[in-house]
Design an enzyme around this catalytic site. Structure first.
Site, PDB file in Angstrom:
ATOM      1  N   CYS A  46       0.830  -1.041   0.218  1.00 21.08           N
ATOM      2  CA  CYS A  46      -0.076   0.100   0.085  1.00 21.08           C
ATOM      3  C   CYS A  46       0.825   1.380   0.041  1.00 21.08           C
ATOM      4  CB  CYS A  46      -0.779   0.040   1.237  1.00 21.08           C
ATOM      5  SG  CYS A  46      -2.076  -1.201   1.196  1.00 21.08           S
TER       6      CYS A  46
HETATM    7  C1  BEZ Z   1       0.442  -4.697   1.821  1.00 19.72           C
HETATM    8  O1  BEZ Z   1       0.072  -3.614   1.484  1.00 19.72           O
HETATM    9  O2  BEZ Z   1       1.846  -4.658   1.683  1.00 19.72           O
HETATM   10  C2  BEZ Z   1      -0.244  -5.909   2.294  1.00 19.72           C
HETATM   11  C3  BEZ Z   1      -1.485  -5.665   2.847  1.00 19.72           C
HETATM   12  C4  BEZ Z   1      -2.085  -6.867   3.232  1.00 19.72           C
HETATM   13  C5  BEZ Z   1      -1.376  -8.237   3.027  1.00 19.72           C
HETATM   14  C6  BEZ Z   1      -0.324  -8.325   2.220  1.00 19.72           C
HETATM   15  C7  BEZ Z   1       0.445  -7.080   1.887  1.00 19.72           C
END
Ligand code: BEZ
Length: 213
Positions: A46
């Site tokens: 994100c």
């Molecule tokens: C991420 O945004 O890195 C992420 C969020 C939830 C699960 C796996 C990765």
């Protein structure tokens, strides 16, 4: 939970965001819009996605597209995370992030897929036209960051095909030849598409992109 399909009016909502309270339809105004969700603040994928979107602002502005992100974390968390995004991604977040703690918007837009995760949103993208209609829905799992070049490419296609009787072929990019809509006869097409009509088959006619000089 509601089912949203292409061509539906984008459901309106009010929500808290990092740039103040938003009434979605009023905030969109006459612009096109992107509403995209994130599993959670302070997650690595994100963080890279929001940094990338911030860097693409000029590209979205050029296309008259306003962008708003969403996660189910609160405003305080969003503001602190924005500092981290700015720092780690060498940018400045320049769009609002909705704090959907009560999951009102997530449920309205069916962004929680319980068999993937019953509490967090998946990576949904909704592109909304200036007529407030849903033009595109893409859903990615949490583990796969989105390709924002692809999103710009699709917006170019959506905006072109909204105003011209054409469609865009596989892997099309802005500037390349387009397909003439099957609803137009080749004879009529020759009058409409003055840059030329290449009839490969009676049902497969190509023309240079019509909205370029
Ligand atoms: C991420 O945004 O890195 C992420 C969020 C939830 C699960 C796996 C990765």
């Amino acid at each position: 939970m509601s089912t949203i399909r292409l061509g539906d009016e984008a459901p309106n909502f009010t929500a808290k965001s990092t740039e103040g309270d938003i009434n979605f339809h009023e905030w969109l105004g006459d612009s096109w819009g992107i509403l995209f969700s994130h599993p959670a603040d302070y997650t690595p994928v994100c963080t890279t996605e929001l940094g990338t979107v911030a860097k693409y602002k000029a590209e979205f502005d050029k296309r008259n597209v306003k962008v708003v992100a969403l996660s189910v974390d609160g405003l305080e968390s969003h503001h602190a995370w924005i500092n981290d995004i700015n720092d780690t991604q060498a940018t400045t977040v320049n769009f609002p992030i909705i704090a959907d703690e009560d999951r009102k918007v997530s449920e309205l837009y069916d962004m929680i897929h319980p068999n993937a995760n019953d509490k967090l949103t998946v990576r949904s993208v909704f592109v909304i036209g200036s007529d407030k209609k849903i033009k595109l829905i893409i859903v990615y799992p949490a583990s796969t960051g989105r390709n924002f070049d692809e999103l710009l490419r699709v917006i170019d296609s959506l905006q072109l095909t909204a105003y011209h009787k054409v469609a865009t072929p596989a892997n099309w990019k802005h500037g390349e030849d387009v397909v003439i809509s099957p609803s137009i006869s080749t004879e009529d097409a020759k009058g409409i598409f003055t840059k030329g009509v290449n009839e490969i088959r009676p049902y497969l006619r190509m023309t240079p992109q019509p909205n370029l000089n």
